[in-house]
Design an enzyme around this catalytic site. Structure first.
Site, PDB file in Angstrom:
ATOM      1  N   HIS A   1       0.836  -1.205   0.000  1.00 60.07           N
ATOM      2  CA  HIS A   1       0.000   0.000   0.000  1.00 60.07           C
ATOM      3  C   HIS A   1       0.871   1.255   0.000  1.00 60.07           C
ATOM      4  O   HIS A   1       0.652   2.178  -0.794  1.00 60.07           O
ATOM      5  CB  HIS A   1      -0.902  -0.039   1.243  1.00 60.07           C
ATOM      6  CG  HIS A   1      -1.807   1.131   1.412  1.00 60.07           C
ATOM      7  ND1 HIS A   1      -3.162   1.050   1.194  1.00 60.07           N
ATOM      8  CD2 HIS A   1      -1.572   2.405   1.804  1.00 60.07           C
ATOM      9  CE1 HIS A   1      -3.716   2.235   1.441  1.00 60.07           C
ATOM     10  NE2 HIS A   1      -2.765   3.067   1.818  1.00 60.07           N
ATOM     11  N   GLU A   2       1.875   1.286   0.873  1.00 58.17           N
ATOM     12  CA  GLU A   2       2.732   2.482   0.968  1.00 58.17           C
ATOM     13  C   GLU A   2       3.603   2.631  -0.283  1.00 58.17           C
ATOM     14  O   GLU A   2       3.817   3.754  -0.759  1.00 58.17           O
ATOM     15  CB  GLU A   2       3.582   2.446   2.236  1.00 58.17           C
ATOM     16  CG  GLU A   2       2.787   2.422   3.536  1.00 58.17           C
ATOM     17  CD  GLU A   2       1.703   3.490   3.641  1.00 58.17           C
ATOM     18  OE1 GLU A   2       1.866   4.600   3.099  1.00 58.17           O
ATOM     19  OE2 GLU A   2       0.665   3.209   4.271  1.00 58.17           O
TER      20      GLU A   2
END
Length: 181
Positions: free
Chosen positions: A146-147
């Site tokens: 996600h990051e």
């Protein structure tokens, strides 16, 4: 008694960049200066992530288009993973693909079933320029992916299709922050 430094205690909480802001949809620049400004940004990222009750936060989520993120995230065995990565590269994302609930501090209060691999490896550097490799499984692997997506100019909604995507975008349009950008 603690002898180690607690991340974020020297940082300031910054305003979050919300969905629709163009900074969330553009790839971030490589970090070239590993000086005090970067250290301050990492502290601010931790402070902001904790204030927003998140498990990860990328620099573009506070308006800085630099390749850096922080995390304080459990894996599926409830083991805590705490750290940061500068100029991260997702070098492995493999294993089983699982659809699980995923949210984002840039889309507060919303989430959708999003497919992610259950294993991820990220390579990069610490705030002092030392090489670092981070291995994640389960929920922590989801966080790492996600990051890394954020730093490429993607949000989890970009991974959705069909009714899941339409539902989240419809919900985002109805909330007060959704009309920004």
């Amino acid at each position: 008694m603690r002898n180690s430094f607690i991340p974020g205690t020297r940082g300031r909480v910054r305003p979050l960049t919300l969905h629709g802001d163009p900074r969330l949809h553009a790839p971030c620049a490589e970090v070239t200066d590993f000086g005090p400004e970067l250290a301050s940004l990492v502290e601010d990222l931790f402070a902001t992530m904790y204030a927003a009750q998140g498990v990860g936060l990328a620099a573009n989520q506070v308006g800085r288009s630099l390749r850096v993120f922080v995390y304080d995230c459990p894996d599926d065995e409830d083991v805590r993973h705490l750290g940061h990565v500068v100029n991260p590269r997702l070098v492995e994302a493999d294993g089983v693909v699982l659809r699980g609930p995923e949210g984002c501090l840039s889309l507060p209060g919303l989430e959708a079933g999003t497919e992610r691999y259950d294993h991820a490896v990220v390579e990069g550097f610490t705030v002092t320029g030392e090489p670092v490799t981070v291995h994640g499984t389960g929920f922590f692997a989801r966080c790492l992916q996600h990051e890394c997506d954020h730093l490429e100019g993607r949000v989890y909604v970009d991974r959705l299709a069909g009714w899941r995507k339409r539902k989240v975008l419809r919900q985002a349009a109805k909330v007060s922050w959704g009309s920004r950008g």
